[in-house]
Design a protein around this motif. Structure first.
Motif, PDB file in Angstrom:
ATOM      1  N   ASN A 167       0.945  -1.302   0.003  1.00  0.00           N
ATOM      2  CA  ASN A 167       0.052   0.213   0.003  1.00  0.00           C
ATOM      3  C   ASN A 167       0.830   1.334  -0.103  1.00  0.00           C
ATOM      4  N   GLY A 168       2.068   1.065  -0.466  1.00  0.00           N
ATOM      5  CA  GLY A 168       3.144   2.305  -0.606  1.00  0.00           C
ATOM      6  C   GLY A 168       3.464   2.882   0.902  1.00  0.00           C
ATOM      7  N   ASN A 169       3.519   1.828   2.045  1.00  0.00           N
ATOM      8  CA  ASN A 169       3.802   2.123   3.278  1.00  0.00           C
ATOM      9  C   ASN A 169       2.924   3.006   3.752  1.00  0.00           C
ATOM     10  N   LEU A 170       1.551   3.369   3.405  1.00  0.00           N
ATOM     11  CA  LEU A 170       0.680   3.931   4.222  1.00  0.00           C
ATOM     12  C   LEU A 170       0.682   4.158   5.570  1.00  0.00           C
ATOM     13  N   ALA A 171       0.610   3.066   6.004  1.00  0.00           N
ATOM     14  CA  ALA A 171       0.470   3.005   7.585  1.00  0.00           C
ATOM     15  C   ALA A 171       1.502   3.804   8.335  1.00  0.00           C
ATOM     16  N   TRP A 172       2.700   3.868   7.597  1.00  0.00           N
ATOM     17  CA  TRP A 172       3.822   4.495   7.925  1.00  0.00           C
ATOM     18  C   TRP A 172       3.743   6.265   8.370  1.00  0.00           C
ATOM     19  N   PHE A 173       2.884   6.527   7.376  1.00  0.00           N
ATOM     20  CA  PHE A 173       2.627   8.244   7.203  1.00  0.00           C
ATOM     21  C   PHE A 173       1.883   8.298   8.462  1.00  0.00           C
ATOM     22  N   LEU A 174       0.911   7.373   8.785  1.00  0.00           N
ATOM     23  CA  LEU A 174      -0.323   7.608  10.140  1.00  0.00           C
ATOM     24  C   LEU A 174       0.730   7.614  11.095  1.00  0.00           C
ATOM     25  N   ALA A 175       1.746   6.294  11.180  1.00  0.00           N
ATOM     26  CA  ALA A 175       2.378   6.314  12.197  1.00  0.00           C
ATOM     27  C   ALA A 175       3.320   7.670  12.732  1.00  0.00           C
ATOM     28  N   ARG A 176       3.815   8.060  11.732  1.00  0.00           N
ATOM     29  CA  ARG A 176       4.577   9.425  11.723  1.00  0.00           C
ATOM     30  C   ARG A 176       3.935  10.658  12.300  1.00  0.00           C
ATOM     31  N   ALA A 177       2.909  10.343  11.655  1.00  0.00           N
ATOM     32  CA  ALA A 177       1.848  11.611  12.327  1.00  0.00           C
ATOM     33  C   ALA A 177       1.638  11.749  13.761  1.00  0.00           C
ATOM     34  N   VAL A 178       1.479  10.405  14.374  1.00  0.00           N
ATOM     35  CA  VAL A 178       1.132   9.997  15.617  1.00  0.00           C
ATOM     36  C   VAL A 178       2.301  10.605  16.422  1.00  0.00           C
ATOM     37  N   ASP A 179       3.349   9.859  15.916  1.00  0.00           N
ATOM     38  CA  ASP A 179       4.841  10.268  16.665  1.00  0.00           C
ATOM     39  C   ASP A 179       5.067  11.861  16.681  1.00  0.00           C
ATOM     40  N   LEU A 180       4.656  12.469  15.595  1.00  0.00           N
ATOM     41  CA  LEU A 180       4.850  13.986  15.839  1.00  0.00           C
ATOM     42  C   LEU A 180       4.050  14.472  16.653  1.00  0.00           C
ATOM     43  N   VAL A 181       2.840  14.001  17.074  1.00  0.00           N
ATOM     44  CA  VAL A 181       2.037  14.535  18.034  1.00  0.00           C
ATOM     45  C   VAL A 181       2.255  14.238  19.478  1.00  0.00           C
ATOM     46  N   ARG A 182       3.033  12.789  19.504  1.00  0.00           N
ATOM     47  CA  ARG A 182       3.559  12.165  20.831  1.00  0.00           C
ATOM     48  C   ARG A 182       4.803  12.965  21.237  1.00  0.00           C
ATOM     49  N   ARG A 183       5.690  13.578  20.317  1.00  0.00           N
ATOM     50  CA  ARG A 183       7.077  14.009  20.523  1.00  0.00           C
ATOM     51  C   ARG A 183       7.353  15.290  20.544  1.00  0.00           C
ATOM     52  N   HIS A 184       6.292  16.117  19.524  1.00  0.00           N
ATOM     53  CA  HIS A 184       6.915  17.209  18.946  1.00  0.00           C
ATOM     54  C   HIS A 184       6.766  18.182  20.387  1.00  0.00           C
ATOM     55  N   ALA A 202      11.474   0.192  14.619  1.00  0.00           N
ATOM     56  CA  ALA A 202      10.784  -0.432  15.801  1.00  0.00           C
ATOM     57  C   ALA A 202       9.695   0.255  16.422  1.00  0.00           C
ATOM     58  N   THR A 203       9.634   1.681  16.401  1.00  0.00           N
ATOM     59  CA  THR A 203       8.574   2.454  16.892  1.00  0.00           C
ATOM     60  C   THR A 203       7.548   2.335  16.022  1.00  0.00           C
ATOM     61  N   TYR A 204       7.465   2.102  14.527  1.00  0.00           N
ATOM     62  CA  TYR A 204       6.440   1.617  13.534  1.00  0.00           C
ATOM     63  C   TYR A 204       5.775   0.558  13.965  1.00  0.00           C
ATOM     64  N   LEU A 205       6.690  -0.539  13.988  1.00  0.00           N
ATOM     65  CA  LEU A 205       6.197  -1.860  14.551  1.00  0.00           C
ATOM     66  C   LEU A 205       5.508  -2.051  15.604  1.00  0.00           C
ATOM     67  N   ASP A 206       6.168  -1.330  16.518  1.00  0.00           N
ATOM     68  CA  ASP A 206       5.415  -0.946  18.068  1.00  0.00           C
ATOM     69  C   ASP A 206       3.944  -0.446  17.959  1.00  0.00           C
ATOM     70  N   MET A 207       4.157   0.534  17.280  1.00  0.00           N
ATOM     71  CA  MET A 207       2.604   1.033  16.968  1.00  0.00           C
ATOM     72  C   MET A 207       1.619   0.177  16.242  1.00  0.00           C
ATOM     73  N   LEU A 208       2.164  -0.653  15.378  1.00  0.00           N
ATOM     74  CA  LEU A 208       1.187  -1.522  14.752  1.00  0.00           C
ATOM     75  C   LEU A 208       0.756  -2.724  15.860  1.00  0.00           C
ATOM     76  N   ARG A 209       1.464  -2.925  16.779  1.00  0.00           N
ATOM     77  CA  ARG A 209       1.463  -3.905  17.836  1.00  0.00           C
ATOM     78  C   ARG A 209       0.304  -3.403  18.872  1.00  0.00           C
ATOM     79  N   ASP A 210       0.430  -2.130  18.817  1.00  0.00           N
ATOM     80  CA  ASP A 210      -0.452  -1.297  19.796  1.00  0.00           C
ATOM     81  C   ASP A 210      -1.770  -1.223  19.367  1.00  0.00           C
ATOM     82  N   SER A 211      -1.913  -1.388  17.989  1.00  0.00           N
ATOM     83  CA  SER A 211      -3.201  -0.802  17.562  1.00  0.00           C
ATOM     84  C   SER A 211      -3.842  -1.918  16.831  1.00  0.00           C
ATOM     85  N   TYR A 269      14.550  -6.876  15.884  1.00  0.00           N
ATOM     86  CA  TYR A 269      13.066  -6.546  16.179  1.00  0.00           C
ATOM     87  C   TYR A 269      12.480  -8.156  16.702  1.00  0.00           C
ATOM     88  N   ALA A 270      13.004  -9.018  16.032  1.00  0.00           N
ATOM     89  CA  ALA A 270      12.636 -10.563  16.104  1.00  0.00           C
ATOM     90  C   ALA A 270      13.257 -10.981  17.614  1.00  0.00           C
TER      91      ALA A 270
END
Length: 241
Positions: free
Chosen positions: A42-59, A139-148, A192-193
């Protein structure tokens, strides 16, 4: 978990790999299983969403306001104290943006509009060849998938790197650079494994030559029974690409 509903998928499988690893075969094999709907890239679409969340979390403009909004006014930062909650704050309302709520909402939309699991889907997911392109966030991205998502399992797929370097678009690039890049990707997978052994399985593409017996190992990790004729037919099917 965030995207699970009473009638939705109870588990999710994500195939994490690089291009020309044979991951479409893995996707096809999984989709022979009853109730599996593993989507393609999907063009790594979920990565863009995860990056948006990380910005709100860390900015700092979000994080500092969230922190200070939870404090009594007299304990707030001298700069933020007269701004938080005021309409003239340049970042008015930033203190109200909850990164976990944003993560859940964005991933729910991703599941509903991109994965689009059918009524009979019990295991959803997708494969993607671009996870490694942001190594510091991997690792943060994969963690976010695990959490979601509910019941997440990651399948890391690798292949002989000389074979990959000769395949498709990789063959148009300097071989040494390609192999170095893919070795870095495999190191991300391995790290990660090692940190999450119960949720990760590494597929070695060449082992598909062993036939259905190797597929049985993958399915055992996923807790699935094998329909041998269906698996053998999928292994024998030529990949059009």
């Amino acid at each position: 978990m965030g995207v699970r509903t009473a009638s939705g998928p109870s588990r999710h499988v994500f195939i994490v790999t690089y291009g020309r690893s044979g991951s479409t075969l893995t996707q096809s094999l999984l989709n022979t299983l009853p109730g599996y709907q593993i989507r393609g890239e999907n063009g790594n679409l979920a990565w863009f969403l995860a990056r948006a969340v990380d910005l709100v979390r860390r900015h700092e403009m979000f994080a500092d306001r969230r922190r200070d909004a939870a404090l009594p006014p007299e304990q707030r930062d001298a700069y933020l104290a007269p701004l938080i909650g005021q309409p003239h704050d340049p970042w008015a309302g930033a203190e109200n943006v909850d990164p976990d709520a944003l993560r859940r909402g964005l991933m729910e939309v991703f599941a509903r509009e991109v994965l689009r699991p059918g009524a009979d889907c019990r295991v959803s997911g997708f494969k993607e060849i671009r996870f490694h392109e942001d190594p510091d966030f991997f690792a943060t991205y994969l963690d976010m998938l695990r959490d979601s998502f509910a019941g997440v399992r990651f399948l890391f797929q690798t292949r002989d790197l000389d074979a990959v370097a000769r395949s498709g678009w990789w063959a148009q690039q300097p071989r040494d650079e390609v192999i170095a890049r893919l070795r870095r990707a495999e190191a991300l997978y391995a790290d990660y494994a090692a940190a999450h052994p119960a949720e990760c399985f590494t597929i070695r593409y060449e082992r598909y030559n062993e036939g259905a017996n190797y597929v049985a190992e993958i399915l055992d990790f996923l807790g699935e029974r094998m329909d041998r004729p269906a698996i053998e037919a999928a292994l024998a099917r030529s990949l059009s690409h």
